[in-house]
Design a protein around this motif. Structure first.
Motif, PDB file in Angstrom:
ATOM      1  N   ASP A  54       4.346  -7.098  -8.629  1.00 26.13           N
ATOM      2  CA  ASP A  54       3.798  -5.693  -8.831  1.00 26.13           C
ATOM      3  C   ASP A  54       4.993  -5.018  -9.097  1.00 26.13           C
ATOM      4  OD1 ASP A  54       4.558  -6.156  -6.062  1.00 26.13           O
ATOM      5  OD2 ASP A  54       3.639  -4.223  -5.527  1.00 26.13           O
ATOM      6  N   LYS A  55       6.239  -5.105  -8.772  1.00 25.38           N
ATOM      7  CA  LYS A  55       7.300  -4.513  -9.174  1.00 25.38           C
ATOM      8  C   LYS A  55       8.204  -4.838 -10.296  1.00 25.38           C
ATOM      9  CE  LYS A  55       7.796  -3.021  -4.208  1.00 25.38           C
ATOM     10  NZ  LYS A  55       8.615  -3.105  -2.967  1.00 25.38           N
ATOM     11  N   VAL A  56       7.630  -5.774 -11.242  1.00 22.80           N
ATOM     12  CA  VAL A  56       8.365  -6.383 -12.167  1.00 22.80           C
ATOM     13  C   VAL A  56       8.487  -5.151 -13.486  1.00 22.80           C
ATOM     14  CG1 VAL A  56       8.066  -7.866 -14.091  1.00 22.80           C
ATOM     15  CG2 VAL A  56       7.524  -8.764 -11.696  1.00 22.80           C
ATOM     16  N   GLN A  57       7.602  -4.250 -13.427  1.00 22.66           N
ATOM     17  CA  GLN A  57       7.589  -3.400 -14.624  1.00 22.66           C
ATOM     18  C   GLN A  57       8.883  -2.418 -14.384  1.00 22.66           C
ATOM     19  OE1 GLN A  57       5.118  -3.595 -17.120  1.00 22.66           O
ATOM     20  NE2 GLN A  57       6.835  -2.510 -18.262  1.00 22.66           N
TER      21      GLN A  57
ATOM     22  N   GLY B 113      18.850   2.367 -18.345  1.00 25.29           N
ATOM     23  CA  GLY B 113      18.412   3.090 -17.075  1.00 25.29           C
ATOM     24  C   GLY B 113      16.836   4.173 -17.210  1.00 25.29           C
ATOM     25  N   VAL B 114      16.442   3.866 -18.211  1.00 24.76           N
ATOM     26  CA  VAL B 114      14.983   4.643 -18.156  1.00 24.76           C
ATOM     27  C   VAL B 114      14.021   3.624 -18.579  1.00 24.76           C
ATOM     28  CG1 VAL B 114      16.201   6.947 -18.807  1.00 24.76           C
ATOM     29  CG2 VAL B 114      15.347   5.214 -20.674  1.00 24.76           C
ATOM     30  N   ASP B 115      12.725   4.157 -18.564  1.00 23.35           N
ATOM     31  CA  ASP B 115      11.572   3.224 -18.865  1.00 23.35           C
ATOM     32  C   ASP B 115      11.701   3.071 -20.544  1.00 23.35           C
ATOM     33  OD1 ASP B 115       9.360   5.023 -20.262  1.00 23.35           O
ATOM     34  OD2 ASP B 115      10.307   6.144 -18.674  1.00 23.35           O
ATOM     35  N   LEU B 116      11.138   1.965 -20.895  1.00 17.64           N
ATOM     36  CA  LEU B 116      11.158   1.456 -22.308  1.00 17.64           C
ATOM     37  C   LEU B 116      10.625   2.363 -23.334  1.00 17.64           C
ATOM     38  CD1 LEU B 116      10.130  -2.287 -21.818  1.00 17.64           C
ATOM     39  CD2 LEU B 116      12.489  -1.202 -21.715  1.00 17.64           C
ATOM     40  N   ILE B 117       9.329   2.956 -22.965  1.00 21.36           N
ATOM     41  CA  ILE B 117       9.062   4.149 -23.761  1.00 21.36           C
ATOM     42  C   ILE B 117       9.811   5.358 -23.924  1.00 21.36           C
ATOM     43  CG2 ILE B 117       7.011   5.885 -24.023  1.00 21.36           C
ATOM     44  CD1 ILE B 117       5.207   3.511 -23.048  1.00 21.36           C
TER      45      ILE B 117
ATOM     46  N   SER C 181       3.466  -4.114 -25.684  1.00 21.86           N
ATOM     47  CA  SER C 181       2.364  -4.331 -24.954  1.00 21.86           C
ATOM     48  C   SER C 181       2.574  -6.065 -24.298  1.00 21.86           C
ATOM     49  CB  SER C 181       0.994  -4.619 -25.680  1.00 21.86           C
ATOM     50  OG  SER C 181       1.102  -5.108 -26.840  1.00 21.86           O
ATOM     51  N   LEU C 182       3.604  -6.673 -25.219  1.00 21.37           N
ATOM     52  CA  LEU C 182       4.053  -7.841 -24.602  1.00 21.37           C
ATOM     53  C   LEU C 182       4.740  -7.934 -23.597  1.00 21.37           C
ATOM     54  CD1 LEU C 182       4.924  -9.115 -28.296  1.00 21.37           C
ATOM     55  CD2 LEU C 182       2.836  -9.630 -27.043  1.00 21.37           C
ATOM     56  N   LEU C 183       5.370  -6.649 -23.168  1.00 17.58           N
ATOM     57  CA  LEU C 183       6.205  -6.688 -22.151  1.00 17.58           C
ATOM     58  C   LEU C 183       5.482  -5.702 -20.828  1.00 17.58           C
ATOM     59  CD1 LEU C 183       9.396  -5.639 -23.949  1.00 17.58           C
ATOM     60  CD2 LEU C 183       8.855  -7.957 -23.095  1.00 17.58           C
ATOM     61  N   ASP C 184       4.063  -5.762 -20.984  1.00 20.44           N
ATOM     62  CA  ASP C 184       3.420  -5.304 -20.027  1.00 20.44           C
ATOM     63  C   ASP C 184       3.001  -5.941 -18.776  1.00 20.44           C
ATOM     64  OD1 ASP C 184       1.714  -3.379 -18.622  1.00 20.44           O
ATOM     65  OD2 ASP C 184       0.342  -3.038 -20.138  1.00 20.44           O
ATOM     66  N   TYR C 185       3.734  -5.782 -17.647  1.00 20.93           N
ATOM     67  CA  TYR C 185       3.353  -6.403 -16.393  1.00 20.93           C
ATOM     68  C   TYR C 185       2.958  -5.578 -15.103  1.00 20.93           C
ATOM     69  CZ  TYR C 185       6.218 -10.178 -18.299  1.00 20.93           C
ATOM     70  OH  TYR C 185       6.457 -11.112 -19.073  1.00 20.93           O
ATOM     71  N   SER C 186       2.435  -4.234 -15.640  1.00 23.74           N
ATOM     72  CA  SER C 186       1.964  -3.364 -14.875  1.00 23.74           C
ATOM     73  C   SER C 186       0.463  -3.705 -14.368  1.00 23.74           C
ATOM     74  CB  SER C 186       1.833  -2.042 -15.258  1.00 23.74           C
ATOM     75  OG  SER C 186       0.900  -1.835 -16.688  1.00 23.74           O
TER      76      SER C 186
END
Length: 383
Positions: free
Chosen positions: A84-87, A94-98, A378-383
Motif C-alpha cells: 500500500d506504500k508503493v505509490q 522528489g515529487v509525485d509523477l503528475i 496508469s501503468l504505474l498505478d499501485y494505489s
C-alpha cells in the motif's frame, strides 16, 4: 493515475488562437486539464538527420517506458509486506509523477541544449541502458537470496508427512547409535490420534515401551516409536495396514543445525539487502522517469520540426483527459486543428463515424493533424 496527451501545434498567430480556443472549449466542458509543456530551443541539424533520429527516439521511448515499468514492478515485489506504500515511493525529482509532468522543466545540467540532438539522444540511451544493466545484476542477487529463503521456508509449511522436521524433533526424541534399537517417526491420521498409542503398543506391531506424540497439526499427529531393528520391516508393513505412515528420517544433529542456520543467514542477508536495494530502486526509478519524459520532449521537438518546418516555431501542450471524455476531447482537437492537415482530418472523421460498424478492421497506427504522443501513467498505478 491517468494518461496524458503531449501535443504541439505551430506557434504562429492563427494556431496560437486555435490553442486558446481548445483551452476554452476543453475547460468549459471539463474535457481535460491543460498545461504548457516548455521545450527549450534545441539544435536542429539537418532534416535528414531528424528523420533518422525520429525512428531512434521511437525505439528509445518504448525501451525507457519498459524499464520504468520493470523498476516500479520490482519495487512492488521488494515491498511485499507494505504494497500500500508503493505509490508514495514512485517519485521523480522528489515529487509525485503528475506534478513533475505538469511542471516539466528541461534539465540543462544533465542534457545541455548546445550539443546536437543526436548527442542528447545517445546520452539518454546510455543512461537508460546502464540503469537496465544495474537493475538486472541487483535484482538477480536479491532474487537468489529470496528464492533460496522461500525454498527453505516452504519446507516448514505443509503437513507432517512432507514438511521439514528440523524445528520439531530433538536429540532426546531418538535412540541413537544403538546396535539393536532404532527410533522411527510415524504419522497418524487425525481421526486415529487418540487410539494411536494403543495400536502402536499392540503386540502385533512389536513396539517396545517408548512411544509418544511429539507434534500435531490439523491433519494428524507425529509419533516417535522405538523398536528392535530386526522387526523394523514388519512394523512398517503393519503400520501401513493401519493407515499409519512411517517417515524416512535419520536424525543428524549437524545437518539439522545447518538447515536452521541457513534459514537465519538467508533471512539476515535479505534484510541487509532490502534497504540499499529499495533506495537504489527509488533513485533509479526517478532517473529513468525523468529521462523518459526528456525523450518525449525530444520526440515532440523533432516531429514538430518535421511536420511544421523551419524556422522552429511551435507550442507544446500537455493534456490530461477527463475520465469518459477521451472521444469528445479527440473530436474537439481534430476540429480545432483540422486546418493543419485537411486530408488526415477528413479520414479521422470517417473512421470516427465508422467505429460502430460490426466487423470493421481499423489500423492501430495513430495519426492526427497535430503532433501527438501519449504518456500512460496508469501503468504505474499501485494505489
Amino acid at each position: 493515475m491517468s494518461e496524458f496527451w503531449l501535443i504541439s501545434a505551430p506557434g504562429d498567430k492563427v494556431n496560437l488562437e486555435a490553442l486558446e480556443r481548445m483551452n476554452t472549449v476543453t475547460s468549459k466542458a471539463n474535457l481535460s486539464s491543460n498545461n504548457k509543456f516548455l521545450i527549450p530551443d534545441l539544435k536542429v541539424g539537418t532534416l535528414d538527420a531528424l528523420v533518422g533520429l525520429s525512428d531512434e527516439l521511437g525505439k528509445l521511448d518504448s525501451f525507457a517506458e519498459s524499464i520504468i515499468k520493470k523498476i516500479a514492478q520490482y519495487i512492488g515485489e521488494v515491498m511485499e509486506d507494505s504494497k500500500d506504500k508503493v505509490q508514495e515511493n514512485l517519485l521523480a525529482n522528489g515529487v509525485d509523477l503528475i506534478s513533475y509532468l505538469t511542471r516539466f522543466e528541461w534539465d540543462m545540467a544533465k542534457y545541455p541544449i548546445k550539443q546536437p540532438l543526436k548527442n542528447i539522444s545517445e546520452a539518454l540511451a546510455k543512461q537508460i541502458t546502464q540503469i537496465e544493466t544495474d537493475l538486472k545484476s541487483r535484482t538477480a542477487a536479491y532474487n537468489n537470496i529470496k528464492g533460496n529463503l522461500q525454498s527453505l521456508e516452504r519446507k516448514t509449511v505443509g503437513n507432517l508427512l512432507t514438511r521439514t522436521l528440523a524445528d520439531i524433533v530433538n536429540k532426546e526424541d531418538f535412540v541413537l547409535n544403538s546396535e539393536y534399537l532404532i527410533t522411527l517417526l510415524v504419522v497418524v491420521p487425525k481421526n486415529q490420534v487418540i487410539e494411536a498409542q494403543g495400536i502402536l503398543h499392540a503386540r502385533s506391531l512389536q513396539c517396545i515401551s517408548s512411544c509418544r506424540m511429539i507434534a500435531e497439526d490439523t491433519e494428524g499427529g507425529l509419533f516417535t516409536v522405538t523398536l528392535f531393528r530386526k522387526v523394523m520391516d514388519d512394523f512398517k508393513a503393519k503400520a501401513r495396514e493401519n493407515r499409519f505412515m512411517v517417515r524416512e528420517f535419520y536424525f543428524d544433529e549437524k545437518e539439522l543445525k545447518c538447515e536452521k542456520e541457513e534459514i537465519m543467514k538467508l533471512a539476515s542477508d535479505k534484510k541487509q539487502q532490502y534497504g540499499p536495494l529499495l533506495r537504489w530502486l527509488k533513485v533509479n526509478f526517478s532517473e529513468a522517469f525523468v529521462a523518459w519524459i526528456h525523450v518525449k520532449a525530444l520526440r515532440v521537438f523533432v516531429e514538430s520540426v518535421l511536420r511544421y518546418g523551419l524556422p522552429v516555431n511551435f507550442q507544446a501542450m500537455l493534456l490530461q483527459p477527463s475520465k469518459k471524455s477521451v472521444k469528445r476531447l479527440r473530436d474537439v482537437l481534430n476540429a480545432v486543428f483540422k486546418h493543419l492537415d485537411e486530408v488526415a482530418a477528413a479520414s479521422i472523421m470517417d473512421v470516427s463515424m465508422s467505429m460502430d460498424i460490426p466487423g470493421l478492421q481499423l489500423s492501430n497506427q495513430e495519426y492526427y493533424p497535430y503532433v501527438y504522443f501519449k504518456i500512460d501513467l496508469s501503468l504505474l498505478d499501485y494505489s
